[in-house]
Design a protein around this motif. Sequence first.
Motif: not given
Length: 136
Positions: A3-10, A101-105, A109-110, A117-121
């Motif tokens: 879900h996009p909100s997960n990315m926003d939260r991260t 910070v590296l772990e969060q980055l 990325q994950r 990629q899903g959006f591009v597809d």
Amino acid sequence: MGHPSNMDRTISTVLAALGGAGRSADGEPPVVQGHGSAADGLVRVTAGLGGRIESVEIEPAAMRLPSTDLAEEVRAATNAALAELRAAIAEVSGAPDTTAVLEQLREVQRTAVPQLQGFVDTLAQVQERLASGGRA
């Protein structure tokens, strides 16, 4: 696809980690000052951010010193205040924990790469449908 909100939260978590350095628990920037004294405490100087001298206090007993000696004591107290100020600035402006910070980055990325990629597809599929006259 996540879900996009997960990315926003991260991303918000990473930004908070990067932006939180040098802030107190209540989120306010700490008051940073340096204090110096000389002539057995008869001369006291307070320095603030930007290297500004906020106060100079000279006890009446110090006024009995020869002017060159008094000037030297004021100089010594000022340099001590500025040195303490530099140390205080270095302490509060420390970098955030780079491991966290590296772990969060890595988490961004994950989660972000598969989502993007899903959006591009999906966009490619829509473009193919439009190119074929809207037929599925």
